[in-house]
Design an enzyme around this catalytic site. Structure first.
Site, short mmCIF file in Angstrom:
data_model
loop_
_atom_site.label_atom_id
_atom_site.label_comp_id
_atom_site.label_asym_id
_atom_site.label_seq_id
_atom_site.Cartn_x
_atom_site.Cartn_y
_atom_site.Cartn_z
N LYS A 105 29.23 4.23 2.72
CA LYS A 105 27.83 4.66 2.66
C LYS A 105 27.81 6.05 2.06
CE LYS A 105 23.96 2.78 4.21
NZ LYS A 105 23.81 1.33 4.40
N1 GLU Z 1 21.97 -0.57 1.87
C1 GLU Z 1 22.09 -1.97 2.10
C2 GLU Z 1 22.74 -2.21 3.45
O1 GLU Z 1 22.68 -1.39 4.33
C3 GLU Z 1 22.78 -2.70 0.95
C4 GLU Z 1 24.18 -2.24 0.65
C5 GLU Z 1 24.77 -2.89 -0.60
O2 GLU Z 1 24.13 -3.74 -1.19
O3 GLU Z 1 25.88 -2.50 -0.96
O4 GLU Z 1 23.26 -3.26 3.72
#
Ligand code: GLU
Length: 414
Positions: free
Chosen positions: A103
């Site tokens: 993240k």
């Molecule tokens: N931000 C989204 C999540 O928390 C998508 C992450 C992604 O597609 O890599 O799952």
């Protein structure tokens, strides 16, 4: 109240206990593999200089490249990003896609910046994390406060540094530059599939349920629309401005149009009553979909939740203390790493399409998403029933178990 990181670590502990994982491996799973903290200097339009704080955490790489969104939010910090990265690891393992978890975040309020300022922040942050991202290393995507334009700027910045176009470095891009059909609505569509799986299992007809959606943003807005279009009655939604209610049902598509045409909140929409965000969470509805930020259902309000089903569109909306209260009340909680996994599932499809330079139709994407999510739900529900676990613990046990297995199989270097 329990922080996101405390919550993530406690959930890991529950899974570790069920799996009988030893203390050393537990520690390995609890610790992020890499945490990068970067300064993001921003030249404001008025000529002044501000230095923002940015992060990218790769929690685990044992099953493949790291994967996870980038968040622009004023309260983002390293611990929050660590928790969110850990949840990505279990989420990817749970739905069976070959990624570890990551993240990123920048502590900034994107709504307080001009479009040019936003582009400069994004490009500078991207250039600071370039050493650790790439299609084979770590693939960012949108999260709270970022969107497909943000991904386009990151893709362009990365490509300019490489000297050629690298579409697979981010997912959630516009379709015109290598994005996937269906990615925009994927998280929301997945929330609907997860919700319907839980209702089906309980023998409830989805056309007879009332729903409240907390967070009428990228995930909650389209989830409300899809659920409404499928025959559910969405009676309340909220955003940062507050919440609205109509017992006969709202029209989410009309509300989305209202926002697109310039309104900055759902509050005040004709034919609705204003209620508070706190009241929305405690409405007498069948299904509650928290689709905004972490920690909104906690020890202090969980006892007042009247919904029979909580389907977590957000990451970490329920703290472990809140969870315990809901479980004792018999509320079915479809956990975040299952309920909101549609986004990263279609991110995976996008990455595969980019690597192959061969693109699928929207129907193909949606059909594959449905198969993947229903399979994940069935796996979780079967384990929960067999071992007498909550859906959350069962989902964690599957996700954590697969990552632990990858570590055991690969062995420790050196
Ligand atoms: N931000 C989204 C999540 O928390 C998508 C992450 C992604 O597609 O890599 O799952």
């Amino acid at each position: 109240m329990q922080s996101a990181l405390e919550s993530a670590l406690l959930q890991l502990e529950s899974a570790v206990a069920v799996l009988g994982i030893d203390e050393g491996l537990h520690q390995l799973l609890a610790t992020p593999r890499r945490s990068l903290e970067v300064a993001v200097p921003l030249r404001r339009d008025d000529g002044s200089l501000e230095v923002l704080q940015g992060y990218r955490v790769q929690h685990n790489l044992s099953r493949g490249p790291a994967k996870g969104g980038i968040r622009f939010h004023p309260h983002t910090d390293l611990n929050e990003v660590r928790a969110l990265a850990m949840w990505m690891t279990w989420k990817c393992a749970l739905i069976g896609i070959p990624y570890g978890g990551a993240k990123g975040g920048v502590a900034v309020d994107p709504r307080a910046l001009s479009r040019n300022e936003l582009e400069r922040v994004t490009r500078r942050y991207a250039s600071e994390i370039i050493p650790i991202i790439g299609p084979e290393k770590d693939i960012p995507a949108p999260d709270v406060g970022t969107d497909e334009q943000t991904m386009a700027w990151i893709m362009d910045t990365y490509s300019m540094h490489s000297g050629y176009t690298v579409t697979g470095v981010v997912t959630g891009k516009p379709v015109s530059i290598g994005g996937s059909q269906g990615r925009g609505g994927a998280t929301s569509r997945g929330v609907m599939y997860a919700c319907f799986s839980a209702l089906r299992e309980a023998g409830v007809d989805h056309r007879e349920v009332t729903i409240a959606v907390q967070g009428f943003g990228k995930v909650g807005g389209l989830a409300a629309q899809y659920l409404h279009d499928a025959g559910c009655t969405v009676v309340a939604v909220s955003d940062v401005g507050g919440a609205i209610y109509n017992g006969d049902g709202l029209d989410p598509a009309a509300l989305l149009k209202h926002l697109r045409s310039g309104a900055d909140t759902v509050v005040g929409y004709p034919g609705t009553d204003s209620i508070s965000n706190a009241e929305l969470l405690e409405l007498d509805v069948d299904v509650l979909v928290p689709a905004a930020l972490e920690g909104v259902i906690h020890e202090g309000n969980a006892a007042n939740v009247k919904a029979r089903f909580v389907v977590e569109g957000a990451n970490g909306p329920t703290t472990p203390d809140g969870d315990k209260v809901l479980e004792d009340k018999g509320v079915v909680v479809v956990p975040d790493i299952l309920a909101n996994s549609g986004g990263v599932a279609v991110s995976y499809f996008e990455w595969v399409q980019d690597l192959q330079a061969y693109f699928w139709s929207e129907d193909e994407v949606n059909d594959r998403l449905k198969v993947l999510m229903e399979r994940a739900y069935d796996d979780v529900s079967a384990l929960a029933t067999a071992k007498g676990l909550s859906l959350r613990t069962a989902a964690q046990v599957i996700g954590v178990g697969r990552v632990a297995e990858a570590h055991r199989t690969r062995g420790l270097y050196p």
